[in-house]
Design a protein around this motif. Structure first.
Motif, PDB file in Angstrom:
ATOM      1  N   PRO A  30      35.478 -25.550 -87.063  1.00  0.00           N
ATOM      2  CA  PRO A  30      35.509 -26.729 -86.174  1.00  0.00           C
ATOM      3  C   PRO A  30      34.315 -26.768 -85.220  1.00  0.00           C
ATOM      4  N   PHE A  31      33.173 -27.193 -85.731  1.00  0.00           N
ATOM      5  CA  PHE A  31      31.956 -27.165 -84.931  1.00  0.00           C
ATOM      6  C   PHE A  31      32.080 -27.971 -83.640  1.00  0.00           C
ATOM      7  N   GLY A  32      32.714 -29.145 -83.721  1.00  0.00           N
ATOM      8  CA  GLY A  32      32.875 -29.951 -82.519  1.00  0.00           C
ATOM      9  C   GLY A  32      33.679 -29.225 -81.455  1.00  0.00           C
ATOM     10  N   TYR A  33      34.765 -28.599 -81.869  1.00  0.00           N
ATOM     11  CA  TYR A  33      35.598 -27.834 -80.936  1.00  0.00           C
ATOM     12  C   TYR A  33      34.808 -26.678 -80.330  1.00  0.00           C
TER      13      TYR A  33
ATOM     14  N   HIS B 278      39.827 -34.697 -74.127  1.00  0.00           N
ATOM     15  CA  HIS B 278      38.881 -35.641 -73.545  1.00  0.00           C
ATOM     16  C   HIS B 278      38.509 -36.724 -74.554  1.00  0.00           C
ATOM     17  N   GLY B 279      38.113 -37.872 -74.023  1.00  0.00           N
ATOM     18  CA  GLY B 279      37.691 -38.970 -74.878  1.00  0.00           C
ATOM     19  C   GLY B 279      38.801 -39.411 -75.817  1.00  0.00           C
ATOM     20  N   SER B 280      38.466 -39.504 -77.093  1.00  0.00           N
ATOM     21  CA  SER B 280      39.461 -39.872 -78.101  1.00  0.00           C
ATOM     22  C   SER B 280      40.303 -38.688 -78.540  1.00  0.00           C
ATOM     23  N   LYS B 281      40.030 -37.519 -77.940  1.00  0.00           N
ATOM     24  CA  LYS B 281      40.758 -36.275 -78.241  1.00  0.00           C
ATOM     25  C   LYS B 281      40.532 -35.805 -79.679  1.00  0.00           C
ATOM     26  N   ASN B 282      39.404 -36.218 -80.240  1.00  0.00           N
ATOM     27  CA  ASN B 282      39.035 -35.818 -81.595  1.00  0.00           C
ATOM     28  C   ASN B 282      37.878 -34.826 -81.523  1.00  0.00           C
ATOM     29  N   ILE B 283      37.789 -33.918 -82.494  1.00  0.00           N
ATOM     30  CA  ILE B 283      36.723 -32.904 -82.470  1.00  0.00           C
ATOM     31  C   ILE B 283      35.505 -33.330 -83.281  1.00  0.00           C
ATOM     32  N   GLY B 284      35.479 -34.577 -83.728  1.00  0.00           N
ATOM     33  CA  GLY B 284      34.361 -35.050 -84.539  1.00  0.00           C
ATOM     34  C   GLY B 284      33.123 -35.369 -83.722  1.00  0.00           C
ATOM     35  N   ALA B 285      32.039 -35.662 -84.444  1.00  0.00           N
ATOM     36  CA  ALA B 285      30.732 -35.878 -83.822  1.00  0.00           C
ATOM     37  C   ALA B 285      30.721 -37.073 -82.876  1.00  0.00           C
ATOM     38  N   THR B 286      31.460 -38.139 -83.206  1.00  0.00           N
ATOM     39  CA  THR B 286      31.459 -39.320 -82.349  1.00  0.00           C
ATOM     40  C   THR B 286      32.011 -39.001 -80.971  1.00  0.00           C
ATOM     41  N   ASN B 287      33.141 -38.301 -80.940  1.00  0.00           N
ATOM     42  CA  ASN B 287      33.725 -37.950 -79.645  1.00  0.00           C
ATOM     43  C   ASN B 287      32.855 -36.940 -78.902  1.00  0.00           C
TER      44      ASN B 287
END
Length: 220
Positions: free
Chosen positions: A18-21, A34-43
């Protein structure tokens, strides 16, 4: 067979990183809060800034591209020349790496939406398929500025590009490579399903168009 099984398992574990995490934790925050609570690049881009969003996108792209490309080379290098057994193993590798990202075992099987990792896998299958999806994403993004909408349209575009690239526009015969088209249909369905909350916001007119940081997050 054992070598193929181990490679597919390795593809899942690579996809599950999970690179975003990890980038969020490196900055002292949990992106799932935080944000959309997603670990993807957009968030990541919205919470930590565009630079970090691009870094995470690139890393997620690579973890989709590298395993699928290497496995394709192991199986002979040509999707069109694969027999049914090889095509099934290849499909398993594609699914494994994308499912690793969307349902990572390192975060209680809750992960990202699979766009960047799927994009990497697409380019590993075929530059034409990956390029078709990317072109669709760019066009929709420029016209609407909605990342989520662009991602879903790109998911559909990759199917059309695959039909053209694998020569199924006039004759959808059940050659082994037809299995690749079918798996792309399933991946498109997965990407759209993971965007179901975005679809609701798009319909309500509350979906964010921003790719940049909205506010500073205090680090702990």
């Amino acid at each position: 067979m054992m070598e193929n099984i181990l490679f597919v398992l390795a593809a899942y574990l690579i996809g599950a990183v999970p690179f975003g995490y990890l980038v969020g934790k490196w900055h002292g925050i949990d992106l799932r809060e935080h944000g959309s609570k997603n670990i993807g690049a957009t968030n990541v881009g919205r919470v930590l800034g565009k630079k970090w969003g691009l870094i995470v996108f690139f890393l997620d792209f690579l973890k989709g591209f590298i395993p699928v490309y290497l496995f394709r080379q192991m199986l002979g290098g040509s999707v069109e020349a694969m027999d049914y057994a090889s095509a099934c193993w290849f499909i398993s590798c594609i699914f494994a790496v994308v499912l690793g990202h969307t349902f990572t075992c390192f975060l209680h099987f809750k992960g990202g939406k699979g766009v960047a990792t799927s994009a990497g896998a697409l380019f590993a299958i075929s530059w034409m398929i990956g390029g078709g999806a990317l072109l669709a994403w760019i066009v929709v993004m420029l016209l609407t500025h909605y990342v989520s909408l662009a991602s879903m349209v790109a998911a559909v575009a990759m199917i059309v590009a695959a039909l053209y690239d694998l020569d199924y526009m006039s004759d959808f015969s059940m050659r082994p490579s037809a299995l690749i088209v079918l798996v792309l249909v399933l991946l498109a369905a997965l990407v759209i399903w993971k965007h179901r909350s975005n679809i609701v916001r798009l319909m309500n007119g509350t979906e964010s168009k921003s790719l940049t940081r909205k506010k500073d997050i205090s680090r702990s």
